[in-house]
Enzyme design. Structure first.
Site, mmCIF file in Angstrom:
data_model
loop_
_atom_site.group_PDB
_atom_site.id
_atom_site.type_symbol
_atom_site.label_atom_id
_atom_site.label_comp_id
_atom_site.label_asym_id
_atom_site.label_seq_id
_atom_site.Cartn_x
_atom_site.Cartn_y
_atom_site.Cartn_z
ATOM 1 N N HIS B 62 -55.704 -25.846 29.178
ATOM 2 C CA HIS B 62 -55.684 -26.111 27.736
ATOM 3 C C HIS B 62 -54.504 -27.005 27.397
ATOM 4 C CE1 HIS B 62 -52.582 -23.051 26.493
ATOM 5 N NE2 HIS B 62 -53.072 -22.345 27.494
ATOM 6 N N ASP B 64 -53.424 -27.547 24.098
ATOM 7 C CA ASP B 64 -52.645 -27.111 22.939
ATOM 8 C C ASP B 64 -51.574 -26.122 23.404
ATOM 9 O OD1 ASP B 64 -54.637 -25.164 23.545
ATOM 10 O OD2 ASP B 64 -54.332 -24.232 21.588
ATOM 11 N N ASP B 86 -46.999 -22.723 29.522
ATOM 12 C CA ASP B 86 -48.257 -22.311 28.887
ATOM 13 C C ASP B 86 -48.794 -23.451 28.039
ATOM 14 O OD1 ASP B 86 -50.338 -20.820 27.903
ATOM 15 O OD2 ASP B 86 -49.116 -19.642 26.530
ATOM 16 N N GLU B 117 -56.932 -23.283 22.497
ATOM 17 C CA GLU B 117 -56.925 -22.038 23.274
ATOM 18 C C GLU B 117 -55.962 -21.036 22.669
ATOM 19 O OE1 GLU B 117 -55.846 -19.098 26.363
ATOM 20 O OE2 GLU B 117 -54.526 -20.435 25.234
ATOM 21 N N GLU B 118 -54.886 -21.553 22.039
ATOM 22 C CA GLU B 118 -53.839 -20.672 21.518
ATOM 23 C C GLU B 118 -54.198 -20.061 20.160
ATOM 24 O OE1 GLU B 118 -51.382 -19.495 23.007
ATOM 25 O OE2 GLU B 118 -50.951 -20.827 24.680
#
Lengths: 54, 344
Positions: B62, B64, B86, B117-118
């Site tokens: 991901h 984002d 992350d 995703e976050e």
């Protein structure tokens, strides 16, 4: 092919072992990894940890 | 461009959820320069495809990040910055490992930098599962270079609300705030009962109180409460929602952001390739399961193929002001993943 469980020494037979395959010892229930196909050999499978993470 | 410049470039471009376009464009340009056929897809995901063939290996990361910009810097062999762990480090690992292996006959590597995703929408992954049917999938989340993530708990958000006509505080009527606390206590008691004899957090039902707000306008007394519930394997979201609804006692309860728990299989060619690759790189592999959620919760059930999550970094640093990635670990993860991609 047959080899012994490294945990309890039970005899374990696999018809077509694959290197890296995870099997469960039928006697003691521990997870084992096939580390050699011929001759057949087992080691304890990698441990399973847990942690935070998304 | 080397792998460190790639990661540094990704981290420099702040990309909290829904603000990913600039970094998607940047990643597409970098992947094209490395020989990928790359584009931004219909929902904003950065996609890079290398090779051509019947077998698809999808590497779903991901692009984002959690919000809160951290000025990127490299110090003492570590790259500091939002998303370094992350999960731009994982995404850069994917791109670098694919580029190192190059195009292989019969195999198509598809790297996806998914958006959102976050946040609870998981928009990028939900679109990706409609576009590909991979034979193998690797999710980009930090596991540590020598560990393989096999599962994530599920999640549901619970919004509880109750309103009633105001009464004098000296009256015998129980105010809404107390009703809400009683609901919370019933829920935690239920979870404690379920968790009896389950020492691992991964196996536990885990409610957490995110917010509670009370207000009144002089006529009506209201309380609203948001609870997040982490759901273990062995329970479905529907079961948990049914149980929670029974505790409502007349209050309005709504559910959202549902993600089923997911756990991948160990006995497949993908896991075997990782075990061998980690040992080949000098490590002792371990498995891990996570108490949060990730895009594996979406891709795993949809694709039903061998799947793991993998990437460098310590997930304890996720979402923290001290987020950083050890560059030596980053290089080791690229080495491991390249070994995996060479044999799938």
């Amino acid at each position: 092919m047959t080899a012994n469980c490294p945990e309890c020494e039970a005899e374990i037979t696999l018809a077509k072992p694959i290197r890296g395959e995870i099997v469960v010892c039928p006697d003691c229930g521990v997870e084992l990894e096939v580390t050699s196909e011929s001759p057949l050999a087992f080691d304890l499978a990698p441990e399973e940890e847990e942690d935070w993470g998304e | 461009m080397n792998h460190i410049d790639l990661l540094h470039g990704l981290v420099k471009i702040y990309s909290p959820s829904t603000q990913e376009r600039a970094v998607s464009d940047y990643l597409v340009a970098q992947m094209r320069a490395l020989g990928f056929r790359a584009f931004v897809d219909d929902v904003g995901n950065a996609v890079g495809i290398l090779g051509d063939g019947a077998r698809d290996v999808v590497l779903l990361g991901h692009i984002d990040t959690f919000h809160g910009f951290i000025e990127p810097r490299i110090a003492d062999g570590k790259l500091y910055g939002r998303g370094s762990v992350d999960a731009k480090g994982c995404l850069a690992t994917f791109v670098s490992a694919c580029a190192r292996v190059g195009a292989r006959d019969g195999v198509r590597f598809v790297v996806i930098g998914a958006v959102e995703e976050e946040c609870a929408t998981s928009k990028g992954a939900r679109f990706a599962i409609t576009q590909y049917r991979p034979d193998f999938c690797i999710i980009g989340e930090p596991s540590g270079w020598d560990r393989i993530t096999l599962g994530y708990k599920g999640r549901v958000l619970v919004d509880y609300e109750i309103a009633q006509a105001m009464t004098h505080t000296a009256s015998a009527t129980r105010p809404p705030a107390e009703e809400a606390i009683a609901f919370w206590n019933r829920l935690t008691a239920f979870a404690a009962e379920y968790n009896r004899d389950k020492p691992r957090v991964f196996d536990q039902l885990d409610p957490s109180l995110r917010a509670i707000n009370t207000n009144d306008d002089g006529f009506t007394d209201r309380v609203a409460m948001r609870i997040g519930v982490r759901v273990p394997m062995g329970l479905t979201i529907a079961q948990v929602e049914n149980d929670i609804a029974q505790f409502a006692d007349g209050a309005r309860v709504e559910f959202s952001s549902e993600e089923e728990p997911f756990r991948a299989e160990k006995n497949n060619a993908l896991v075997r390739a990782f075990l061998s690759a980690i040992r080949g790189a000098g490590g002792s592999p371990a498995f891990t399961v996570k108490t949060g959620t990730a895009d594996m919760n979406i891709a795993g059930p949809a694709w039903q193929c061998p799947i793991v999550a993998y990437g460098p970094g310590d997930s304890a640093l996720d979402h923290t002001p001290n987020e950083h990635l050890d560059l030596a670990e980053y290089a080791r993860a690229i080495d491991v993943l390249a070994r995996v991609l060479a044999v799938l």
